[in-house]
Motif scaffolding. Structure first.
Motif, PDB file in Angstrom:
ATOM      1  N   ASN A   1       0.657   2.904   8.900  1.00  9.15           N
ATOM      2  CA  ASN A   1       0.152   1.543   9.086  1.00  9.15           C
ATOM      3  C   ASN A   1       1.276   0.523   9.031  1.00  9.15           C
ATOM      4  O   ASN A   1       1.260  -0.478   9.764  1.00  9.15           O
ATOM      5  N   LEU A   2       2.245   0.778   8.161  1.00  8.49           N
ATOM      6  CA  LEU A   2       3.396  -0.130   8.091  1.00  8.49           C
ATOM      7  C   LEU A   2       4.179  -0.111   9.396  1.00  8.49           C
ATOM      8  O   LEU A   2       4.631  -1.164   9.879  1.00  8.49           O
ATOM      9  N   SER A   3       4.312   1.076  10.006  1.00  3.98           N
ATOM     10  CA  SER A   3       5.026   1.159  11.300  1.00  3.98           C
ATOM     11  C   SER A   3       4.250   0.447  12.399  1.00  3.98           C
ATOM     12  O   SER A   3       4.842  -0.094  13.344  1.00  3.98           O
TER      13      SER A   3
ATOM     14  N   GLN B   1      -2.077   9.895   1.641  1.00  2.00           N
ATOM     15  CA  GLN B   1      -2.249   8.447   1.545  1.00  2.00           C
ATOM     16  C   GLN B   1      -0.923   7.724   1.779  1.00  2.00           C
ATOM     17  O   GLN B   1      -0.896   6.674   2.436  1.00  2.00           O
ATOM     18  N   ALA B   2       0.151   8.296   1.268  1.00  6.23           N
ATOM     19  CA  ALA B   2       1.458   7.681   1.488  1.00  6.23           C
ATOM     20  C   ALA B   2       1.833   7.730   2.967  1.00  6.23           C
ATOM     21  O   ALA B   2       2.393   6.760   3.515  1.00  6.23           O
ATOM     22  N   GLU B   3       1.514   8.845   3.625  1.00 13.67           N
ATOM     23  CA  GLU B   3       1.825   8.965   5.055  1.00 13.67           C
ATOM     24  C   GLU B   3       0.995   7.978   5.864  1.00 13.67           C
ATOM     25  O   GLU B   3       1.494   7.357   6.819  1.00 13.67           O
ATOM     26  N   ALA B   4      -0.291   7.804   5.489  1.00 18.17           N
ATOM     27  CA  ALA B   4      -1.132   6.832   6.186  1.00 18.17           C
ATOM     28  C   ALA B   4      -0.618   5.417   5.981  1.00 18.17           C
ATOM     29  O   ALA B   4      -0.606   4.600   6.921  1.00 18.17           O
TER      30      ALA B   4
ATOM     31  N   ALA C   1       0.827  -1.207   0.000  1.00 13.54           N
ATOM     32  CA  ALA C   1       0.000   0.000   0.000  1.00 13.54           C
ATOM     33  C   ALA C   1       0.860   1.254   0.000  1.00 13.54           C
ATOM     34  O   ALA C   1       0.548   2.255  -0.675  1.00 13.54           O
ATOM     35  N   LEU C   2       1.966   1.223   0.719  1.00 14.66           N
ATOM     36  CA  LEU C   2       2.870   2.370   0.736  1.00 14.66           C
ATOM     37  C   LEU C   2       3.527   2.565  -0.625  1.00 14.66           C
ATOM     38  O   LEU C   2       3.641   3.706  -1.113  1.00 14.66           O
ATOM     39  N   ASP C   3       3.927   1.473  -1.267  1.00 10.86           N
ATOM     40  CA  ASP C   3       4.550   1.579  -2.594  1.00 10.86           C
ATOM     41  C   ASP C   3       3.563   2.158  -3.602  1.00 10.86           C
ATOM     42  O   ASP C   3       3.932   3.011  -4.436  1.00 10.86           O
ATOM     43  N   GLN C   4       2.308   1.714  -3.548  1.00 10.52           N
ATOM     44  CA  GLN C   4       1.293   2.225  -4.474  1.00 10.52           C
ATOM     45  C   GLN C   4       1.041   3.714  -4.238  1.00 10.52           C
ATOM     46  O   GLN C   4       0.951   4.504  -5.186  1.00 10.52           O
ATOM     47  N   ALA C   5       0.943   4.110  -2.970  1.00 10.50           N
ATOM     48  CA  ALA C   5       0.730   5.525  -2.657  1.00 10.50           C
ATOM     49  C   ALA C   5       1.914   6.365  -3.104  1.00 10.50           C
ATOM     50  O   ALA C   5       1.747   7.492  -3.602  1.00 10.50           O
TER      51      ALA C   5
END
Length: 389
Positions: free
Chosen positions: A176-178, A169-172, A109-113
């Motif tokens: 979530n990854l953290s 979205q990237a920050e969210a 999700a982070l890569d997509q954002a």
């Protein structure tokens, strides 16, 4: 001759009568009771000495040990637990890793954002170039319509908003990854592991993974009667009051701390006031949930007469003790008792330091009785008391 014979017979009768009288007198003397002793026997007692000592004025209550901080660790994201990085019951520092949740969905999700953000950033850059070009043409009064200029300006604003959304979205996704790495929020001691490796956890389920309690320092919460409130507040205003946490035997002091809280209202149901004391607890002798006796030291009585608790008796006219005088006879003396604590009675009137008193064996005594002193035994334990002493 007849006269001589009569005289001899009379003399013999007189002598026999005298002998009978003497025999009876001797028998009566033998039958007389023995002479009473001039003094009564001594009564054995245990003796002690009035001692001057510094004795604290204390209030007593029953308290419960509470953790300084307590945290129920839960997951903020959904996923499978892939590792458990602690041992049950161990001490941990703030930031120590406890659980690892499968991070792959959140990394994706982070890569997509991040990709969307890069794409919209390029779009914004192109729109900005078009807008800058239109602005120069407008300034030069060349062939460009106002509508074209306004459209390019709106495009820049829309692309900027899309880029800002991508950043959020990237920050969210990064946040979530953290959250996949669950760490300890405080220094403390871990409890039992409540979820094992391989289980699926869901943030909506609100399931606790492990509990952490901070026990260094630690609190003891307790109550006192409301009639002690004024004195406690008055002494607390001068300096923090000393508080002792005592074991159930009422003699073993577990920890020494300071009063930190006098609650803001009296409980109308019980007529008590809630208080809290803080203890360093470096040796961890206090444990959350434990019941302890509490002693709040209000002040100190300096060099007051004290005697063993059992020395003082109570009669119809009040408390009294038996004093041993120099001639080893006793005298009953009325006394005033200010407190009974730690196996000692604090006397405010009636005794002076150095006087000898009867500690045990008083029940056979009366004024003027002669006594023989025996060795003094060890003093007894503390006598609990719920009122100020």
């Amino acid at each position: 001759m007849r006269k001589l014979a009569f005289g001899a017979a009379a003399a013999a009768m007189l002598l026999g009568g005298a002998l009978v009288i003497l025999w009876r007198l001797g028998a009566a003397a033998d039958a007389s009771p023995p002479e009473r002793p001039t003094t009564l026997p001594s009564i054995p007692v245990t003796a002690g000495t009035v001692v001057a000592a510094d004795v604290p004025v204390v209030l007593r209550g029953l308290g419960t040990v509470q953790a300084y901080n307590a945290v129920a660790v839960k997951s903020r994201v959904d996923g499978h637990i892939v590792s458990v990085d602690f041992k049950e019951g161990q001490e941990v520092k703030e930031g120590a890793v406890l659980f690892q949740i499968d991070p792959r969905p959140y990394q994706a999700a982070l890569d997509q954002a991040s990709a969307n953000m890069e794409k919209d950033q390029a779009t914004l850059a192109n729109a900005q170039l078009n807008f800058n070009r239109d602005a120069k043409l407008i300034e030069s009064h060349l062939a460009i319509s106002q509508q074209q200029y306004d459209n390019d300006k709106a495009t820049v604003a829309a692309d900027q908003a899309a880029l800002d959304s991508d950043k959020a979205q990237a920050e969210a996704a990064r946040l979530n990854l953290s959250y996949c790495t669950i760490t300890s929020p405080i220094d403390g001691r871990l409890g039992a592991r409540l979820v094992d490796k391989g289980n699926l956890v869901q943030s909506a389920g609100n399931a606790t993974l492990v509990n952490i309690t901070q026990i260094k320092p630690i609190f003891v919460s307790f109550t006192l009667p409301q009639n002690a409130l004024d004195e406690v507040r008055r002494q607390q205003d001068r300096q923090p009051l000393a508080v002792d946490a005592v074991a159930g035997d009422n003699s073993t002091t577990l920890a020494e701390g300071k009063l930190t809280l006098v609650d803001n209202m009296v409980d109308p149901n019980t007529g008590t006031i809630h208080l809290k004391a803080q203890f360093d607890n470096e040796d961890e002798r206090l444990w959350p949930g434990e019941f302890v006796n509490v002693k709040v030291v209000l002040s100190m009585r300096h060099q007051v007469p004290t005697v063993p608790q059992q020395t003082v008796l109570e009669g119809s006219d009040g408390h009294f003790v038996y004093i041993i005088k120099p001639d080893d006879t006793v005298e009953r003396r009325a006394v005033e008792v200010a407190a009974v604590q730690d196996g000692k009675a604090v006397i405010t009137k009636g005794l002076e330091p150095g006087e000898r008193v009867v500690v045990e064996g008083q029940y056979r005594l009366d004024n003027g009785a002669r006594v023989t002193s025996l060795a003094r035994p060890q003093s007894g334990g503390e006598k609990p008391n719920g009122a100020p002493q």
